[in-house]
Design an enzyme around this catalytic site. Structure first.
Site, PDB file in Angstrom:
ATOM      1  N   TYR A 263       8.282   6.087 -11.908  1.00 31.21           N
ATOM      2  CA  TYR A 263       9.682   6.043 -11.559  1.00 31.21           C
ATOM      3  C   TYR A 263      10.429   7.381 -11.661  1.00 31.21           C
ATOM      4  O   TYR A 263      11.237   7.763 -10.895  1.00 31.21           O
ATOM      5  CB  TYR A 263      10.402   4.793 -11.798  1.00 31.21           C
ATOM      6  CG  TYR A 263      10.294   3.587 -11.285  1.00 31.21           C
ATOM      7  CD1 TYR A 263       9.058   2.950 -11.191  1.00 31.21           C
ATOM      8  CD2 TYR A 263      11.622   2.672 -11.052  1.00 31.21           C
ATOM      9  CE1 TYR A 263       8.819   1.828 -10.625  1.00 31.21           C
ATOM     10  CE2 TYR A 263      11.371   1.588 -10.567  1.00 31.21           C
ATOM     11  CZ  TYR A 263      10.007   1.096 -10.340  1.00 31.21           C
ATOM     12  OH  TYR A 263       9.937  -0.008  -9.611  1.00 31.21           O
TER      13      TYR A 263
ATOM     14  N   LYS B 261      -4.187   0.306 -16.214  1.00 34.94           N
ATOM     15  CA  LYS B 261      -5.319   0.416 -15.359  1.00 34.94           C
ATOM     16  C   LYS B 261      -6.108   1.718 -15.745  1.00 34.94           C
ATOM     17  O   LYS B 261      -6.279   2.827 -15.011  1.00 34.94           O
ATOM     18  CB  LYS B 261      -4.764   1.045 -13.805  1.00 34.94           C
ATOM     19  CG  LYS B 261      -5.866   1.050 -12.762  1.00 34.94           C
ATOM     20  CD  LYS B 261      -6.229  -0.487 -12.388  1.00 34.94           C
ATOM     21  CE  LYS B 261      -7.340  -0.194 -10.893  1.00 34.94           C
ATOM     22  NZ  LYS B 261      -7.811  -1.363 -10.666  1.00 34.94           N
TER      23      LYS B 261
ATOM     24  N   ASP C  27      -4.804  -5.474 -12.065  1.00 39.23           N
ATOM     25  CA  ASP C  27      -5.254  -6.235 -10.860  1.00 39.23           C
ATOM     26  C   ASP C  27      -5.692  -7.431 -11.343  1.00 39.23           C
ATOM     27  O   ASP C  27      -5.356  -8.554 -10.905  1.00 39.23           O
ATOM     28  CB  ASP C  27      -6.338  -5.730 -10.028  1.00 39.23           C
ATOM     29  CG  ASP C  27      -7.335  -4.854 -10.704  1.00 39.23           C
ATOM     30  OD1 ASP C  27      -7.043  -4.839 -12.139  1.00 39.23           O
ATOM     31  OD2 ASP C  27      -8.617  -4.464 -10.127  1.00 39.23           O
TER      32      ASP C  27
ATOM     33  N   ASP D  35       7.396  -3.873 -12.892  1.00 34.67           N
ATOM     34  CA  ASP D  35       7.984  -4.165 -11.751  1.00 34.67           C
ATOM     35  C   ASP D  35       7.312  -5.201 -10.918  1.00 34.67           C
ATOM     36  O   ASP D  35       7.772  -6.276 -10.516  1.00 34.67           O
ATOM     37  CB  ASP D  35       8.014  -3.021 -10.783  1.00 34.67           C
ATOM     38  CG  ASP D  35       9.158  -3.120  -9.596  1.00 34.67           C
ATOM     39  OD1 ASP D  35      10.177  -3.857  -9.858  1.00 34.67           O
ATOM     40  OD2 ASP D  35       8.700  -2.665  -8.568  1.00 34.67           O
TER      41      ASP D  35
ATOM     42  N   ASP E  13       7.802  -9.745 -10.885  1.00 39.03           N
ATOM     43  CA  ASP E  13       8.168 -10.519  -9.520  1.00 39.03           C
ATOM     44  C   ASP E  13       7.314 -11.673  -9.535  1.00 39.03           C
ATOM     45  O   ASP E  13       7.515 -12.851  -8.915  1.00 39.03           O
ATOM     46  CB  ASP E  13       8.093  -9.601  -8.339  1.00 39.03           C
ATOM     47  CG  ASP E  13       9.592  -9.053  -7.813  1.00 39.03           C
ATOM     48  OD1 ASP E  13      10.420  -8.876  -8.744  1.00 39.03           O
ATOM     49  OD2 ASP E  13       9.867  -8.900  -6.757  1.00 39.03           O
TER      50      ASP E  13
END
Ligand code: IPM
Ligand code: MN
Length: 367
Positions: free
Chosen positions: A144, A195, A228, A252, A256
């Site tokens: 970001y 990751k 993932d 983020d 959600d």
């Protein structure tokens, strides 16, 4: 008498409607618990663009600087969608605010009461105990904010854009600290999400988390998932999670997904805690519902006020140390939805009530 000084930023869409109910609830508990509320309302987001030509006016920022916390509504909407991306309400107010106040720790409780299980898109058999987890997301680093971040035009006329994912050890350690503290107040389990099979920042993330927790928090049960796989686990078996600890963009996306499996966005609160302490010796923080401005229902008086009210409860707990009052609010919200007083987003087969009626029911459960 203890004075709680905060800035109120209702913003756009349903923001002002639900903010009003949260302030009523705060006033109610303030009277009962004998503390004084001192707050100033300011414009932010689209409302500030309309009035002052910018999403985060200096006066708003200054008011926040002189407070101990920010109670935020939501910003954005179709009216401002045609502005250049960097001037749009979300980008031009929320992101600079996170940076200005070093709001590095985003805490999003994912809570689905068993009695609201039919609000979840998951089969009830997958969530026999409902859902009760927390996502701790790093909020001021990673892709970001990393530099360089730019779009250039190459010699051949083609464009090239770059975002940089950057993390320092100290940034990882301080968010790990928040996760540790959160986990100690709950199930003492942290699942760190990265990751590390691809990204250098994730290799550092995992290394740092392992070392830091082994030194500082041997009492916490630590596990790791690639992002993932974490998404898959969240959709398939969310009951396994207690606290998820992750970097900015993964948080983020996963938060959600967490919100979605918890049913209505209208129930989800969040806290973004700063590095600095306020005048109460507690973290300065920004508290906001996760659901956004909901332009489709704005102005109709049907928005679910719970997320805003629960955000106010988080503010009482984290920035003002009023845990008892916060617990009472959370309990009253749960009582209200459990006894079937529900806005349309969580009503299902039962008759739905208005924002005001729902807020009134919460107030009466606070009696
Ligand atoms: C959130 C939002 C923001 C983010 C946007 C509005 C910039 O999606 O708080 O999750 O990406 O962090
Ligand atoms: Mn988001």
């Amino acid at each position: 008498m203890d004075t709680l000084k905060f800035t109120v930023l209702p913003g756009d869409g349903i923001g002002p409607e639900v903010m009003e109910t949260a302030l009523n609830v705060l006033n109610h508990v303030a009277q009962k618990h004998q503390f004084t509320l001192q707050y100033e309302q300011c414009y932010v987001g689209g409302a500030a663009i309309d009035r002052h030509g910018m999403a985060l006016p200096t006066a708003t920022l200054e008011a926040c600087r002189h407070s101990d916390a920010i109670l935020f509504g939501s910003v954005g909407g179709p009216k401002w969608e045609n502005l250049p991306p960097e001037e749009q309400p979300e980008r031009a107010s929320l992101l600079p605010m996170r940076k200005a106040f070093s709001l590095f720790a985003n805490i999003r409780p994912g809570l689905l009461y068993p009695e609201l299980a039919d609000a979840s898109p998951l089969k009830a058999t997958r969530i026999p105990q409902g859902i009760d987890m927390v996502c701790v997301r790093e909020l001021t680093g990673g892709i970001y904010f990393g530099q360089p971040k730019e779009t250039t035009t190459l010699d051949n006329g083609e464009k090239r854009a770059v975002d940089s994912m950057v993390y320092h050890t100290s940034e990882i350690e301080r968010i790990a600290d928040v996760a540790i503290e959160t986990a100690r107040g709950r199930g003492k389990k942290i699942c760190s999400v990265d990751k590390a099979n691809v990204l250098a920042t994730s290799v550092l993330w995992r290394e740092t988390v392992i070392k830091y927790l082994s030194e500082k928090a041997p009492d916490i049960k630590l596990s790791h998932l690639y992002v993932d796989n974490a998404a898959m686990q969240l959709a398939g078996n969310p009951g396994q999670f207690d606290v998820i600890l992750t970097e900015n963009m993964f948080g983020d996306i996963l938060s959600d997904l967490m919100a979605s499996i918890c049913g209505s966005l209208g129930m989800l609160a969040s806290a973004s805690l700063g590095a600095d302490k306020n005048s109460h010796g507690l973290p300065f923080g920004l508290y906001e519902p996760a659901g956004g401005t909901a332009p489709d229902i704005a102005g109709q008086g049907v928005a679910n006020p719970c997320a805003q009210i629960l955000s106010a409860a988080l503010m009482l707990r984290h920035s003002f140390g009023k845990s008892q009052a916060a617990n009472e609010i959370e309990h009253a919200v749960r009582q209200t939805v459990s006894t079937g007083t529900r806005t349309q987003d969580i009503a299902f087969d039962t008759k739905s009530v208005s924002t005001q009626q729902m807020a009134q029911a919460i107030l009466s459960h606070l009696e």
